[in-house]
Design an enzyme around this catalytic site. Structure first.
Site, PDB file in Angstrom:
ATOM      1  N   HIS A 175       0.846  -1.189   0.000  1.00 34.60           N
ATOM      2  CA  HIS A 175       0.000   0.000   0.000  1.00 34.60           C
ATOM      3  C   HIS A 175       0.886   1.246   0.000  1.00 34.60           C
ATOM      4  CE1 HIS A 175      -3.358  -2.549   2.012  1.00 34.60           C
ATOM      5  NE2 HIS A 175      -3.607  -2.410   0.718  1.00 34.60           N
ATOM      6  N   PHE A 179       4.026   0.254   4.949  1.00 39.60           N
ATOM      7  CA  PHE A 179       4.616  -0.901   5.624  1.00 39.60           C
ATOM      8  C   PHE A 179       3.761  -2.162   5.512  1.00 39.60           C
ATOM      9  CE2 PHE A 179       5.273   2.887   8.572  1.00 39.60           C
ATOM     10  CZ  PHE A 179       6.350   3.381   7.858  1.00 39.60           C
ATOM     11  N   HIS A 180       3.182  -2.425   4.334  1.00 40.09           N
ATOM     12  CA  HIS A 180       2.328  -3.596   4.154  1.00 40.09           C
ATOM     13  C   HIS A 180       2.788  -4.505   3.018  1.00 40.09           C
ATOM     14  CE1 HIS A 180      -1.231  -1.038   5.911  1.00 40.09           C
ATOM     15  NE2 HIS A 180      -0.360  -1.404   6.839  1.00 40.09           N
ATOM     16  N   PRO A 181       4.070  -4.870   2.923  1.00 37.37           N
ATOM     17  CA  PRO A 181       4.489  -5.748   1.824  1.00 37.37           C
ATOM     18  C   PRO A 181       3.934  -7.159   1.992  1.00 37.37           C
ATOM     19  CG  PRO A 181       6.295  -5.435   3.361  1.00 37.37           C
ATOM     20  CD  PRO A 181       5.201  -4.510   3.802  1.00 37.37           C
TER      21      PRO A 181
END
Length: 537
Positions: free
Chosen positions: A296, A470-472
């Site tokens: 994101h 921070f959503h890999p």
């Protein structure tokens, strides 16, 4: 070389998923479980004070310190890419927001052929983990390991933003976690009495004294060893000393969307050309290892405001900082108890979307970037991210040395659809800020700037004010096709006793923050492991 012995289950990574797995698998007294964490214990003060994320991100005590490769879509910028290197992993440094996503996300996984991964299938696992502060019903649970509470402060300007959302067609809601998150509300958080409730507190502490569970910190996995087509062991170092161990049952990778594909590639599993370039002899070809990276991208529009209080003023001098510290010391409330984002909103940038396609993380503060001082003027940041990006990137090793960071290339804004959503998201933010409820505060656009109105200008501006939230996910994609990295039971294709259980297995990114879905995946994965063990005996 130190021999760590033989184990029924070896879990690589004590992050969000690893903590869940260690707890659930060690409930069976007949198995021996080893949990490996490359970082140290979470006994670090800034892990536990909510505002401490400011001192954790980029801090080598608890963060791997990754960076992306230069991003074309971000006008050549490289981003910090925080990942937790500590017990609890990213749950020790993240924004603490409890967000499941939309029912649509999981029903889509089911439609991709992943039987058992639809919303009604995964909802019991969300409820199992949850210790909700108020609700125990068909959507929420109490008595689980993961504490979910309301935030301990509110802000006048954020209340007004919520009213402005309603005036712009985004209704108020009280619960983002029913499967439909359309609307605006203050986020619920993984905290307990004003302290962060990370995966280590939630899942490891209750299990750490079990005789069949060993937790080993400063243990960095280097390579999977194989015999007879199965994982037979692991080469690693412990506090800098070489070590080995044997896998009698299953090896479970829970090192996250960067660490899990990295370890597979270091072990010879992946794209042959990538492996050879890094000096690794290929063992098994799987062209999707490290591919399909989704994240994101949050755009951070900033608006100066007047006639109200924001954190910029409160923390702008030593007197204000002292008052903030005293309030937290006495009441466990105030700005030090804050999650990075307080108010949330889920909306559609275009009515043609079936469900909300953007998420707001609204903050009563502004700063140039993480780690830098707050601006000297009162302001609000209305961060907004595209929930279902079409851009795809990759994570790949560049050498055979486990200590060398892999190349991380998210390819933000490479898809035309993502560019349209980015521009439309900025326009929607402007409409919200222009709504009557915000006018007492005289909002003035600071970034990206009100003079930018053309599509191309807005896309370029998005590249300037965009950063990771921070959503890999998805670098070890789960699927029914032979090209997927793991199957629907999270088993690595071609190997009977290796599973990947973390955010990297998501087929597509969820419509919201990814910590709660990762806990769900680990809960479900633990059940699968135990079911398969029972079936084999």
């Amino acid at each position: 070389m130190h021999d760590l012995g033989a184990w029924d289950y070896v879990i690589v990574g004590a992050g969000t998923a690893g903590c869940v797995l260690a707890n659930r698998l060690s409930e069976d007294p007949d198995v021996k479980v080893l949990l490996l964490e490359a970082g140290k214990s979470d006994n670090y003060i800034w892990v536990h004070i909510p505002v401490g994320y400011l001192y954790c991100i980029g801090n080598p005590r608890v963060d791997w310190g990754f960076k992306t490769a230069p991003e074309t879509g971000l006008n050549g910028r490289s981003l910090l890419y925080p990942r937790g290197k500590v017990l609890g992993g990213c749950s020790s440094i993240n924004g603490m927001i409890y967000m499941r996503g939309q029912a649509w996300d999981y029903d889509h996984w089911r439609q991709l052929g992943l039987t058992g991964w639809g919303w009604e299938d995964v909802l019991p696992y969300f409820r199992k983990s949850e210790d909700h502060y108020a609700l125990d019903d068909d959507k929420h649970g109490q008595g689980g390991n993961l504490r979910v509470e309301e935030q301990r402060m509110s802000w006048e300007v954020l209340d007004a933003f919520r009213e402005a959302c309603e005036q712009t067609g985004i209704p108020k809601t009280t619960d983002f976690n029913t499967g439909d998150n359309f609307g605006s509300a203050y986020f619920q958080v993984n905290q307990k009495s004003g302290l962060r409730w990370n995966g280590a507190k939630a899942f490891l502490r209750p299990a750490q004294n079990r005789s069949n569970l060993k937790i080993l910190t400063e243990a960095h996995a280097e390579r999977i060893e194989f015999a007879n087509g199965k994982a037979s062991g692991l080469t690693l170092d412990v506090a800098g000393e070489p070590a080995t161990l044997r896998v009698d049952g299953e090896l479970i990778l829970a090192a996250g969307s960067i660490g899990s594909p990295q370890l597979l590639e270091l072990s010879g599993i992946g794209r042959p050309e990538v492996l050879k370039e890094a000096g690794i002899e290929p063992r098994a070809e799987n062209r999707n290892v490290g591919e399909n990276l989704q994240d994101h991208l949050q755009l951070r529009p900033i608006f100066k405001v007047r006639n109200t209080l924001t954190l910029n003023q409160m923390a702008g001098n030593w007197v204000g900082k002292a008052k903030i510290g005293l309030e937290y010391l006495l009441k466990r409330s105030g700005p030090m108890s804050m999650a990075p984002s307080q108010l949330g909103a889920f909306a559609k940038t275009d009515p043609s979307f079936e469900t909300p396609n953007v998420q707001y993380h609204v903050q009563p503060l502004s700063l140039p970037k993480f780690g830098e001082p707050l601006h000297p003027f009162p302001a609000v940041t209305a961060s907004v991210c595209n929930l279902r990006p079409e851009s795809r990137g990759h994570v790949h090793i560049t050498s055979a040395n486990k200590a060398d960071h892999p190349e991380i290339q998210p390819n933000y804004l490479s898809a035309e659809a993502d560019k349209r959503v980015a521009a439309d998201a900025i326009r929607l933010t402007r409409r919200i800020m222009a709504a009557p409820a915000m006018q007492p505060f005289e909002p003035e656009e600071f970034l990206p700037g009100p003079d930018l109105t053309d599509q191309d200008d807005l896309v370029k501006a998005a590249g300037e004010i965009g950063t990771t939230i921070f959503h890999p996910v998805s670098t070890c994609r789960m699927g029914t096709d032979e090209a997927s990295v793991v199957d629907g039971r999270l088993k690595l294709r071609g190997f009977d006793n290796i599973r990947v259980i973390d955010a990297s297995v998501m087929p597509t990114i969820t419509s919201g923050n990814t910590n709660a879905p990762t806990i769900m995946i680990a809960e479900k994965g633990a059940d699968m492991i135990r079911e398969d063990r029972r079936a084999a005996t």
